[in-house]
Design a protein around this motif. Structure first.
Motif, PDB file in Angstrom:
ATOM      1  N   GLY A 164       1.083  -1.366  -0.246  1.00  0.00           N
ATOM      2  CA  GLY A 164       0.001  -0.353  -0.189  1.00  0.00           C
ATOM      3  C   GLY A 164       0.623   1.066   0.119  1.00  0.00           C
ATOM      4  O   GLY A 164       1.971   1.315  -0.067  1.00  0.00           O
ATOM      5  N   ALA A 165       0.259   2.478   0.285  1.00  0.00           N
ATOM      6  CA  ALA A 165       0.788   4.071  -0.414  1.00  0.00           C
ATOM      7  C   ALA A 165       1.513   4.182   1.334  1.00  0.00           C
ATOM      8  O   ALA A 165       0.678   3.958   1.799  1.00  0.00           O
ATOM      9  N   ASP A 166       2.871   4.995   1.370  1.00  0.00           N
ATOM     10  CA  ASP A 166       2.817   5.281   2.711  1.00  0.00           C
ATOM     11  C   ASP A 166       2.326   6.412   3.235  1.00  0.00           C
ATOM     12  O   ASP A 166       1.019   6.775   4.158  1.00  0.00           O
ATOM     13  N   LEU A 167       1.907   7.221   1.729  1.00  0.00           N
ATOM     14  CA  LEU A 167       0.636   8.389   1.938  1.00  0.00           C
ATOM     15  C   LEU A 167      -0.091   8.447   1.063  1.00  0.00           C
ATOM     16  O   LEU A 167       0.132   7.903  -0.279  1.00  0.00           O
ATOM     17  N   VAL A 168      -1.151   9.550   1.497  1.00  0.00           N
ATOM     18  CA  VAL A 168      -2.635   9.369   0.186  1.00  0.00           C
ATOM     19  C   VAL A 168      -2.812  11.144   0.229  1.00  0.00           C
ATOM     20  O   VAL A 168      -3.524  11.009   1.700  1.00  0.00           O
ATOM     21  N   ILE A 169      -2.862  11.714  -0.666  1.00  0.00           N
ATOM     22  CA  ILE A 169      -3.692  13.244  -0.865  1.00  0.00           C
ATOM     23  C   ILE A 169      -4.796  12.397  -1.497  1.00  0.00           C
ATOM     24  O   ILE A 169      -5.206  12.366  -2.300  1.00  0.00           O
ATOM     25  N   ASP A 170      -5.814  13.040  -0.697  1.00  0.00           N
ATOM     26  CA  ASP A 170      -7.290  12.748  -1.796  1.00  0.00           C
ATOM     27  C   ASP A 170      -7.827  14.373  -1.333  1.00  0.00           C
ATOM     28  O   ASP A 170      -8.488  14.937  -0.217  1.00  0.00           O
ATOM     29  N   PRO A 171      -8.593  14.770  -2.814  1.00  0.00           N
ATOM     30  CA  PRO A 171      -8.667  16.070  -2.771  1.00  0.00           C
ATOM     31  C   PRO A 171     -10.573  15.673  -3.405  1.00  0.00           C
ATOM     32  O   PRO A 171     -11.016  16.753  -2.673  1.00  0.00           O
ATOM     33  N   VAL A 172     -10.659  14.353  -2.828  1.00  0.00           N
ATOM     34  CA  VAL A 172     -11.836  14.106  -3.440  1.00  0.00           C
ATOM     35  C   VAL A 172     -13.361  14.815  -3.122  1.00  0.00           C
ATOM     36  O   VAL A 172     -14.007  14.501  -2.643  1.00  0.00           O
ATOM     37  N   GLY A 173     -12.880  13.374  -1.207  1.00  0.00           N
ATOM     38  CA  GLY A 173     -13.790  13.332  -0.616  1.00  0.00           C
ATOM     39  C   GLY A 173     -15.104  11.773  -0.836  1.00  0.00           C
ATOM     40  O   GLY A 173     -14.661  11.206   0.037  1.00  0.00           O
ATOM     41  N   SER A 174     -15.343  11.497  -1.779  1.00  0.00           N
ATOM     42  CA  SER A 174     -16.005  10.496  -2.264  1.00  0.00           C
ATOM     43  C   SER A 174     -14.995   9.097  -2.358  1.00  0.00           C
ATOM     44  O   SER A 174     -15.842   8.233  -2.064  1.00  0.00           O
ATOM     45  N   THR A 175     -14.042   9.284  -2.725  1.00  0.00           N
ATOM     46  CA  THR A 175     -12.564   8.074  -2.614  1.00  0.00           C
ATOM     47  C   THR A 175     -12.480   7.877  -1.388  1.00  0.00           C
ATOM     48  O   THR A 175     -11.859   6.753  -1.521  1.00  0.00           O
ATOM     49  N   LEU A 176     -13.019   8.768   0.175  1.00  0.00           N
ATOM     50  CA  LEU A 176     -11.542   8.603   0.880  1.00  0.00           C
ATOM     51  C   LEU A 176     -12.096   6.806   1.155  1.00  0.00           C
ATOM     52  O   LEU A 176     -10.906   6.189   1.967  1.00  0.00           O
ATOM     53  N   GLN A 177     -12.678   5.597   1.933  1.00  0.00           N
ATOM     54  CA  GLN A 177     -12.597   4.728   1.773  1.00  0.00           C
ATOM     55  C   GLN A 177     -11.484   4.130   0.821  1.00  0.00           C
ATOM     56  O   GLN A 177     -11.006   2.626   1.401  1.00  0.00           O
ATOM     57  N   ALA A 178     -11.902   4.055  -0.799  1.00  0.00           N
ATOM     58  CA  ALA A 178     -10.718   3.168  -0.731  1.00  0.00           C
ATOM     59  C   ALA A 178      -9.444   3.903  -0.863  1.00  0.00           C
ATOM     60  O   ALA A 178      -8.038   2.884  -1.259  1.00  0.00           O
ATOM     61  N   SER A 179      -9.349   5.215  -0.675  1.00  0.00           N
ATOM     62  CA  SER A 179      -7.664   5.603   0.012  1.00  0.00           C
ATOM     63  C   SER A 179      -7.152   4.861   0.721  1.00  0.00           C
ATOM     64  O   SER A 179      -5.504   4.366   0.947  1.00  0.00           O
ATOM     65  N   LEU A 180      -8.422   4.675   2.146  1.00  0.00           N
ATOM     66  CA  LEU A 180      -8.224   4.552   3.076  1.00  0.00           C
ATOM     67  C   LEU A 180      -7.439   2.198   2.644  1.00  0.00           C
ATOM     68  O   LEU A 180      -6.685   1.664   3.667  1.00  0.00           O
ATOM     69  N   SER A 181      -8.328   1.725   1.516  1.00  0.00           N
ATOM     70  CA  SER A 181      -7.972   0.461   1.360  1.00  0.00           C
ATOM     71  C   SER A 181      -7.051   0.769   0.594  1.00  0.00           C
ATOM     72  O   SER A 181      -5.891  -0.813   0.126  1.00  0.00           O
ATOM     73  N   ALA A 182      -6.409   1.310   0.138  1.00  0.00           N
ATOM     74  CA  ALA A 182      -5.037   1.656  -0.563  1.00  0.00           C
ATOM     75  C   ALA A 182      -3.385   1.996   0.077  1.00  0.00           C
ATOM     76  O   ALA A 182      -2.369   2.503  -0.297  1.00  0.00           O
ATOM     77  N   LEU A 183      -3.701   2.269   1.849  1.00  0.00           N
ATOM     78  CA  LEU A 183      -3.109   2.946   2.226  1.00  0.00           C
ATOM     79  C   LEU A 183      -2.300   1.747   2.926  1.00  0.00           C
ATOM     80  O   LEU A 183      -3.081   0.888   3.668  1.00  0.00           O
ATOM     81  N   ALA A 184      -0.174   2.111   3.638  1.00  0.00           N
ATOM     82  CA  ALA A 184       0.034   1.257   4.186  1.00  0.00           C
ATOM     83  C   ALA A 184      -0.533   0.882   5.890  1.00  0.00           C
ATOM     84  O   ALA A 184      -0.866   1.953   5.989  1.00  0.00           O
ATOM     85  N   PRO A 185      -0.106  -0.164   6.391  1.00  0.00           N
ATOM     86  CA  PRO A 185       0.055  -0.336   7.885  1.00  0.00           C
ATOM     87  C   PRO A 185       0.307   1.094   7.874  1.00  0.00           C
ATOM     88  O   PRO A 185       1.842   1.182   7.868  1.00  0.00           O
ATOM     89  N   GLU A 186       0.266   2.154   9.456  1.00  0.00           N
ATOM     90  CA  GLU A 186       0.951   3.052   9.206  1.00  0.00           C
ATOM     91  C   GLU A 186       0.846   3.971   8.598  1.00  0.00           C
ATOM     92  O   GLU A 186       1.815   4.826   8.430  1.00  0.00           O
ATOM     93  N   GLY A 187       0.398   4.271   7.463  1.00  0.00           N
ATOM     94  CA  GLY A 187       0.368   5.240   6.543  1.00  0.00           C
ATOM     95  C   GLY A 187      -0.662   6.247   6.925  1.00  0.00           C
ATOM     96  O   GLY A 187      -1.006   6.024   7.728  1.00  0.00           O
ATOM     97  N   ARG A 188      -0.691   7.247   6.084  1.00  0.00           N
ATOM     98  CA  ARG A 188      -1.151   8.359   6.593  1.00  0.00           C
ATOM     99  C   ARG A 188      -1.749   9.172   5.611  1.00  0.00           C
ATOM    100  O   ARG A 188      -1.573   9.179   4.307  1.00  0.00           O
ATOM    101  N   LEU A 189      -3.178   9.627   5.892  1.00  0.00           N
ATOM    102  CA  LEU A 189      -3.680   9.748   4.647  1.00  0.00           C
ATOM    103  C   LEU A 189      -4.754  11.474   4.761  1.00  0.00           C
ATOM    104  O   LEU A 189      -4.823  12.092   6.271  1.00  0.00           O
ATOM    105  N   VAL A 190      -4.228  12.465   3.785  1.00  0.00           N
ATOM    106  CA  VAL A 190      -4.573  13.927   4.027  1.00  0.00           C
ATOM    107  C   VAL A 190      -5.608  13.908   3.438  1.00  0.00           C
ATOM    108  O   VAL A 190      -5.414  13.459   1.921  1.00  0.00           O
ATOM    109  N   PHE A 191      -6.539  14.487   3.928  1.00  0.00           N
ATOM    110  CA  PHE A 191      -8.178  14.636   3.354  1.00  0.00           C
ATOM    111  C   PHE A 191      -8.148  16.046   2.393  1.00  0.00           C
ATOM    112  O   PHE A 191      -8.382  17.112   4.064  1.00  0.00           O
ATOM    113  N   VAL A 192      -8.323  16.267   1.833  1.00  0.00           N
ATOM    114  CA  VAL A 192      -8.075  18.042   1.462  1.00  0.00           C
ATOM    115  C   VAL A 192     -10.165  18.658   0.502  1.00  0.00           C
ATOM    116  O   VAL A 192      -9.660  18.335  -0.399  1.00  0.00           O
TER     117      VAL A 192
END
Length: 318
Positions: free
Chosen positions: A205-233
């Protein structure tokens, strides 16, 4: 002066081109003769909100020439080129904004690029570095990578040395992202984004996800590595921002929300925007402008920005 205004919230067609009173220049403000207006994602959202008064001038971002300076302002002068941010009022021929929310435009920076830079690039720096803590050994997933925020994120992540996975649809847009430094571009209409990210990262998974969409947040979390960071904007996709938090808790993941409105006057953020303007002047960064409309076609410009899937920012000129 002329401005694009609306009286009732709704689709782009609610915008009309009208005569309105010139703004006054307060003691802490500068009055700008607007030369370029960047249509930001927040403008499209705000246009669908009830206006504070009527007629209402929407708009976060514009650049132009200072034509008047408030009595308490010491670091701006008539004749200077500036780019500015404020919570409303940019869709007009004249704009009065606090001087503390303006940046000098360096020589060599196109005025349209200057208008579009502070929000997109300033936001991305905060997301990638201040909150995201991205390192050169890491992989970052960028949702909606063909938008202004996404294009800025690709370039800043590229300069850090991180591996970029960008999400966008359409061959021309994908080619543009590759040219800016994204080695991996996923077409969300043709492939499952989560599965493709896992494949590219060896199932980590990705170490960091940048998500400006909002509706994709669940997919972003599923693509995130353990102990990764998700920034939603932002919430470009519209709708509610609902996610299942059980998964990030189990995986020790960190979620950061970013809203830049109150942050631009912080000294560190302000300096970052100035540095990014210099980077554009030196050719190290590119502010991508998809299309330019006249201000009197604001409704068409908003419609295009909202539905045409532009590569980069849509700009209007008075």
């Amino acid at each position: 002066m002329k401005a694009a205004v609306y009286d009732n919230p709704g689709p782009p067609a609610v915008l009309r081109y009208a005569d309105v009173p010139d703004p006054t220049c307060g003691p802490e403000d500068v009055l700008i003769a607007v030369e370029a207006i960047s249509i930001e994602g927040g403008d499209l959202i705000n246009r669908r909100s009830t206006p504070q008064q009527t007629p209402w001038i929407v708009g976060y971002a514009a650049a132009g020439t200072v034509i008047s300076v408030g009595e308490n302002v010491r670091d701006r002068a008539v004749g200077e080129k500036v780019t500015a941010f404020d919570m409303h009022g940019s869709h007009a021929e004249l704009w009065s904004v606090p001087a503390s929310r303006t940046w000098l435009v360096p020589d060599g920076v196109d005025i349209s690029q200057a208008a579009a830079l502070p929000i997109s690039f300033g936001t991305v720096y905060h997301c990638l570095i201040t909150k995201g803590g991205l390192h050169e050994t890491e992989t970052v997933l960028i949702q909606a990578a063909a938008g202004g925020v996404g294009l800025a994120a690709i370039q800043l992540a590229r300069d850090i040395g991180a591996t970029v996975i960008a999400v966008a649809s359409g061959s021309e847009r994908q080619a543009g992202l590759s040219g800016l430094g994204a080695p991996h571009v996923i077409d969300r209409l043709e492939k499952d984004v989560v599965e493709e990210v896992l494949r590219l990262t060896g199932r980590k998974g990705a170490d960091l996800v940048i998500d400006p969409v909002g509706s994709t947040l669940q997919a972003s979390l599923s693509a995130l590595a353990p102990e990764g960071r998700l920034v939603f904007v932002g919430n470009a996709g519209g709708g509610s921002l609902n996610v299942d938090l059980w998964q990030p808790m189990q995986n020790n993941q960190t979620l950061h929300g970013v809203f830049m409105g109150p942050l631009f006057e912080r000294p560190a953020v302000y300096r970052t925007v100035s540095q990014l303007l210099e980077a554009v002047a030196e050719g190290r960064m590119e502010v991508v402008i998809d299309r330019v409309f006249p201000l009197h076609e604001a409704s068409k410009a908003h419609e295009y920005a909202q539905t045409a899937k532009p590569l980069g920012r849509v700009v209007m000129v008075p």
